[in-house]
Design an enzyme around this catalytic site. Structure first.
Site, PDB file in Angstrom:
ATOM      1  N   GLY A  40       0.828  -1.210   0.000  1.00 45.32           N
ATOM      2  CA  GLY A  40       0.000   0.000   0.000  1.00 45.32           C
ATOM      3  C   GLY A  40       0.858   1.254   0.000  1.00 45.32           C
ATOM      4  O   GLY A  40       0.407   2.326  -0.376  1.00 45.32           O
ATOM      5  N   VAL A  42       3.048   4.607   0.784  1.00 45.63           N
ATOM      6  CA  VAL A  42       2.662   5.868   1.429  1.00 45.63           C
ATOM      7  C   VAL A  42       1.149   6.064   1.317  1.00 45.63           C
ATOM      8  O   VAL A  42       0.463   6.387   2.285  1.00 45.63           O
ATOM      9  CB  VAL A  42       3.397   7.063   0.765  1.00 45.63           C
ATOM     10  CG1 VAL A  42       2.813   8.388   1.223  1.00 45.63           C
ATOM     11  CG2 VAL A  42       4.887   7.010   1.053  1.00 45.63           C
ATOM     12  N   LYS A  52      -7.570  11.140   3.918  1.00 42.61           N
ATOM     13  CA  LYS A  52      -8.953  11.370   3.496  1.00 42.61           C
ATOM     14  C   LYS A  52      -9.938  10.989   4.593  1.00 42.61           C
ATOM     15  O   LYS A  52     -11.004  11.585   4.712  1.00 42.61           O
ATOM     16  CB  LYS A  52      -9.261  10.608   2.212  1.00 42.61           C
ATOM     17  CG  LYS A  52      -9.195  11.468   0.981  1.00 42.61           C
ATOM     18  CD  LYS A  52      -7.818  11.752   0.467  1.00 42.61           C
ATOM     19  CE  LYS A  52      -7.113  12.991   0.877  1.00 42.61           C
ATOM     20  NZ  LYS A  52      -5.740  13.103   0.401  1.00 42.61           N
ATOM     21  N   GLY A 182       5.278  25.051   4.216  1.00 44.12           N
ATOM     22  CA  GLY A 182       4.954  24.535   2.889  1.00 44.12           C
ATOM     23  C   GLY A 182       3.463  24.617   2.635  1.00 44.12           C
ATOM     24  O   GLY A 182       2.695  23.849   3.206  1.00 44.12           O
ATOM     25  N   ILE A 186      -0.013  18.738   0.825  1.00 43.79           N
ATOM     26  CA  ILE A 186      -0.083  18.144   2.173  1.00 43.79           C
ATOM     27  C   ILE A 186      -0.342  19.225   3.216  1.00 43.79           C
ATOM     28  O   ILE A 186      -1.184  19.071   4.105  1.00 43.79           O
ATOM     29  CB  ILE A 186       1.218  17.368   2.493  1.00 43.79           C
ATOM     30  CG1 ILE A 186       1.333  16.143   1.581  1.00 43.79           C
ATOM     31  CG2 ILE A 186       1.264  16.966   3.969  1.00 43.79           C
ATOM     32  CD1 ILE A 186       2.574  15.296   1.781  1.00 43.79           C
ATOM     33  N   ASP A 317       6.300   7.504  -8.322  1.00 41.01           N
ATOM     34  CA  ASP A 317       7.045   8.699  -7.878  1.00 41.01           C
ATOM     35  C   ASP A 317       8.526   8.636  -8.262  1.00 41.01           C
ATOM     36  O   ASP A 317       9.125   9.643  -8.623  1.00 41.01           O
ATOM     37  CB  ASP A 317       6.972   8.854  -6.346  1.00 41.01           C
ATOM     38  CG  ASP A 317       5.593   9.261  -5.858  1.00 41.01           C
ATOM     39  OD1 ASP A 317       4.668   9.309  -6.690  1.00 41.01           O
ATOM     40  OD2 ASP A 317       5.445   9.514  -4.651  1.00 41.01           O
ATOM     41  N   ALA A 325      -0.754   8.868  -6.859  1.00 34.05           N
ATOM     42  CA  ALA A 325      -0.971   7.419  -6.812  1.00 34.05           C
ATOM     43  C   ALA A 325      -1.606   6.904  -8.100  1.00 34.05           C
ATOM     44  O   ALA A 325      -1.214   5.846  -8.612  1.00 34.05           O
ATOM     45  CB  ALA A 325      -1.853   7.072  -5.618  1.00 34.05           C
ATOM     46  N   HIS A 449     -30.268  16.148 -13.419  1.00 32.21           N
ATOM     47  CA  HIS A 449     -30.620  17.286 -12.556  1.00 32.21           C
ATOM     48  C   HIS A 449     -31.348  16.770 -11.311  1.00 32.21           C
ATOM     49  O   HIS A 449     -32.165  15.858 -11.437  1.00 32.21           O
ATOM     50  CB  HIS A 449     -31.540  18.240 -13.328  1.00 32.21           C
ATOM     51  CG  HIS A 449     -32.024  19.396 -12.508  1.00 32.21           C
ATOM     52  ND1 HIS A 449     -31.222  20.475 -12.211  1.00 32.21           N
ATOM     53  CD2 HIS A 449     -33.209  19.621 -11.889  1.00 32.21           C
ATOM     54  CE1 HIS A 449     -31.904  21.327 -11.462  1.00 32.21           C
ATOM     55  NE2 HIS A 449     -33.113  20.829 -11.239  1.00 32.21           N
TER      56      HIS A 449
HETATM   57  P1  NAI Z   1       4.172  20.136  -2.592  1.00 32.03           P
HETATM   58  O1  NAI Z   1       5.225  20.149  -3.617  1.00 32.03           O
HETATM   59  O2  NAI Z   1       2.742  20.010  -2.987  1.00 32.03           O
HETATM   60  O3  NAI Z   1       4.255  21.462  -1.712  1.00 32.03           O
HETATM   61  C1  NAI Z   1       5.401  21.869  -1.028  1.00 32.03           C
HETATM   62  C2  NAI Z   1       5.320  23.360  -0.839  1.00 32.03           C
HETATM   63  O4  NAI Z   1       6.338  23.744   0.059  1.00 32.03           O
HETATM   64  C3  NAI Z   1       5.505  24.150  -2.114  1.00 32.03           C
HETATM   65  O5  NAI Z   1       4.454  25.079  -2.213  1.00 32.03           O
HETATM   66  C4  NAI Z   1       6.864  24.829  -1.913  1.00 32.03           C
HETATM   67  O6  NAI Z   1       6.950  26.075  -2.538  1.00 32.03           O
HETATM   68  C5  NAI Z   1       6.927  24.956  -0.400  1.00 32.03           C
HETATM   69  N1  NAI Z   1       8.272  25.007   0.178  1.00 32.03           N
HETATM   70  C6  NAI Z   1       9.363  24.297  -0.175  1.00 32.03           C
HETATM   71  N2  NAI Z   1      10.398  24.572   0.660  1.00 32.03           N
HETATM   72  C7  NAI Z   1       9.934  25.477   1.572  1.00 32.03           C
HETATM   73  C8  NAI Z   1      10.503  26.142   2.708  1.00 32.03           C
HETATM   74  N3  NAI Z   1      11.755  25.908   3.082  1.00 32.03           N
HETATM   75  N4  NAI Z   1       9.725  27.006   3.416  1.00 32.03           N
HETATM   76  C9  NAI Z   1       8.434  27.221   3.030  1.00 32.03           C
HETATM   77  N5  NAI Z   1       7.851  26.622   1.980  1.00 32.03           N
HETATM   78  C10 NAI Z   1       8.582  25.749   1.263  1.00 32.03           C
HETATM   79  O7  NAI Z   1       4.606  18.982  -1.567  1.00 32.03           O
HETATM   80  P2  NAI Z   1       3.810  18.289  -0.388  1.00 32.03           P
HETATM   81  O8  NAI Z   1       2.651  19.097   0.014  1.00 32.03           O
HETATM   82  O9  NAI Z   1       4.838  17.953   0.621  1.00 32.03           O
HETATM   83  O10 NAI Z   1       3.280  16.969  -1.084  1.00 32.03           O
HETATM   84  C11 NAI Z   1       4.210  15.999  -1.560  1.00 32.03           C
HETATM   85  C12 NAI Z   1       3.685  15.260  -2.745  1.00 32.03           C
HETATM   86  O11 NAI Z   1       2.599  14.441  -2.378  1.00 32.03           O
HETATM   87  C13 NAI Z   1       3.211  16.183  -3.845  1.00 32.03           C
HETATM   88  O12 NAI Z   1       3.827  15.803  -5.051  1.00 32.03           O
HETATM   89  C14 NAI Z   1       1.741  15.969  -3.906  1.00 32.03           C
HETATM   90  O13 NAI Z   1       1.237  16.009  -5.226  1.00 32.03           O
HETATM   91  C15 NAI Z   1       1.554  14.595  -3.291  1.00 32.03           C
HETATM   92  N6  NAI Z   1       0.273  14.569  -2.563  1.00 32.03           N
HETATM   93  C16 NAI Z   1      -0.874  14.498  -3.286  1.00 32.03           C
HETATM   94  C17 NAI Z   1      -2.085  14.526  -2.652  1.00 32.03           C
HETATM   95  C18 NAI Z   1      -3.320  14.514  -3.470  1.00 32.03           C
HETATM   96  O14 NAI Z   1      -3.266  14.162  -4.629  1.00 32.03           O
HETATM   97  N7  NAI Z   1      -4.466  14.898  -2.923  1.00 32.03           N
HETATM   98  C19 NAI Z   1      -2.199  14.587  -1.206  1.00 32.03           C
HETATM   99  C20 NAI Z   1      -0.927  14.741  -0.548  1.00 32.03           C
HETATM  100  C21 NAI Z   1       0.247  14.705  -1.232  1.00 32.03           C
END
Ligand code: NAI
Length: 473
Positions: A40, A42, A52, A182, A186, A317, A325, A449
């Site tokens: 499964g 992450v 979720k 960030g 997430i 990834d 995913a 509708h």
């Molecule tokens: P992310 O890449 O979405 O966001 C990281 C953020 O942190 C960016 O906005 C960046 O500019 C900022 N950042 C980077 N370094 C920083 C610093 N030193 N200080 C302040 N801000 C900083 O990464 P995240 O949220 O960690 O997610 C990781 C991965 O997991 C992503 O590729 C995401 O697509 C995936 N994910 C997808 C989900 C979904 O599809 N619903 C849910 C959770 C994660």
């Protein structure tokens, strides 16, 4: 030391790896899937699925808490975090159990252990009991090792107060003050959960906007909501370090830059969630020693998922973004079929993305800005949730549908939705983008509708200048 022979060996049992192994099994290939933690990956264990569960709880909690305006009074509403966590853990257990049983019923073997590629057709596994086994792959090895949380200097994880997403989905107490470093997916999903459960939320984002890369009109709706609910959002800001205070809190030092100056501010928090992205797990697997190209942790592949070493493939990834995913699962299916000798390649047009903020954002294809950057002339149709009977009846009127299409041909290039159920609604958009649909294809399709999905039909018709339930200007 024993040697077993397989058609294919899959390293990693996350959504990409287990899907690939199941499909290989369906195709009659002798397959083993090696996993060092739990199937499964992450997604099922501490990412998509558990988050979720918490998001859905936070949503329910908030709806009930603010229900008085629609006549729903729930005096004495109380959240038991421990019980919620047990429920969430039960969901994870059910899903990982289901994956194990799917592997088994498709005759794909599951082996728990740490794998290392020792030759282009050989994998060495150190099993949980410490024994070593060498496995031979006659057709191919699939790298599906995923990605890991990035840590930043000055914020060493302590599993309690300075944490990543893995710990954040298992908190036993709601933090009084939560600071998120960030403002990405997430950060906003989990930050939003704890805000709805009562935390004071601060988000520190390094770039000039939240959710970089997402349609800025959509992001604005979520940002407005976060601020309305009391969040402090600091953009162009970098967290530089922190200090523990005698009362148990943490002071976080944040540097903010604008054109004229650099200032440092101090924020006090009880829990700091670091969510600055994920790092691909391509290093330390023996790949480079076997001649496989690894670039900053990523393992590049061609349209068939093949690396520069023909018998080694990579999916999910570790093979490059977007780190989603569903993209990993589709790549798993493609590579399984390639390995089984079928004609298959990665040739999709769009990959949908769903962000479970409040309200949800979901997108597929090009944003208006990306289309314009490509020099395309576009027509855009927008339709608000507030004009949908179903949204009014559900008390969920925030947000809109946005369809971006080629001006001349009306071919749909991108769909962006912010609002209730956007994560489900986007799949019609994904089909439209994948099939190179025209605005007329969506607009002339009768939508049931009263539903939220009517918004996509109306937005397409608005781009053509004749939506019914909104003034077409
Ligand atoms: P992310 O890449 O979405 O966001 C990281 C953020 O942190 C960016 O906005 C960046 O500019 C900022 N950042 C980077 N370094 C920083 C610093 N030193 N200080 C302040 N801000 C900083 O990464 P995240 O949220 O960690 O997610 C990781 C991965 O997991 C992503 O590729 C995401 O697509 C995936 N994910 C997808 C989900 C979904 O599809 N619903 C849910 C959770 C994660």
């Amino acid at each position: 030391m024993s040697t077993s022979t397989y058609d294919s060996i899959v390293i990693g049992g996350g959504p990409g790896g287990y899907t690939c192994a199941i499909r290989l099994g369906q195709l009659g290939q002798k397959t083993v899937c090696i996993e060092k933690e739990e199937v499964g990956g992450v997604c099922l264990n501490w990412g998509c699925v558990p988050s979720k569960a918490l998001i859905s709880m936070a949503h329910t909690y908030e709806k009930v808490k603010h229900g008085a305006s629609i006549g729903l009074h729930a005096d004495g509403l109380r959240l038991d975090v421990g019980e919620m966590q047990l429920w969430k853990d039960g969901i994870v257990k059910k899903q990982t159990g289901a994956v194990r049983s799917l592997l088994k019923s498709n005759r794909a073997e599951l082996l728990y252990g740490n794998a290392r590629v020792v030759a282009p057709d050989k994998v060495q596994v150190t099993k949980r009991d410490g024994q070593t086994e060498t496995l031979l792959a006659t057709k191919g090895i699939v790298i599906a090792t995923g990605s890991s949380t990035i840590e930043i200097p000055g914020f060493k994880f302590d599993s309690k107060q300075i944490i990543g997403a893995r710990e954040a989905v298992s908190l036993r107490e709601i933090p009084r003050r939560l600071l998120v470093i960030g403002g990405g997916v997430i950060g906003l999903e989990l930050g939003g959960v704890y805000q709805r459960f009562g935390s004071d939320l601060t988000v520190i984002e390094a770039t000039s906007s939240l959710l970089p890369g997402v349609d800025s009109d959509c992001t604005a709706v979520v940002q407005k909501r976060l601020i309305k609910d009391g969040a402090k959002i600091q953009t162009n800001a970098t967290a530089k370090g922190c200090e523990r205070n005698s009362d148990g809190s943490i002071s976080v030092f944040v540097e903010t830059k604008n054109a004229e100056s650099v200032t440092t501010q101090t924020y006090v928090a009880d829990v700091v969630l670091v969510a600055v992205g994920m790092r691909p797990n391509g290093v330390g697997l023996g790949l480079e020693e076997c001649g496989v190209k690894v670039e900053r942790g990523f393992v590049p592949t061609d349209a068939f998922g093949r690396t520069n070493v023909p018998s080694i493939f990579a999916i999910g990834d570790v093979s490059g973004g977007p780190m989603l995913a569903h993209k990993a699962m589709k790549e798993g299916e493609v590579v399984a079929e390639v390995l089984a000798g079928l004609k298959m390649a990665k040739d999709w047009v769009g990959i949908p993305a769903a962000i479970f903020t409040e309200p949800e954002i979901a997108t597929v294809g090009l944003t208006e800005a990306q289309a314009k950057e490509k020099g395309l002339s576009v027509v855009v149709g927008k339709f608000p949730f507030s004009a949908l009977g179903r949204a009014l009846a559900a008390n969920a009127t925030d947000g809109f549908f946005k369809v971006v299409a080629q001006e001349k041909t009306h071919e749909v290039l991108g769909i962006h939705i912010v609002g209730s159920s956007a994560s489900d609604l986007i799949n019609e958009g994904a089909l439209a983008v994948e099939m190179h649909a025209f605005l007329e294809d969506i607009g002339l399709t009768i939508h049931a509708h009263p539903t939220f999905a009517e918004g996509l039909m109306e937005a397409s018709m608005r781009a053509l200048g004749h939506a019914i339930h909104v003034v077409n200007r």
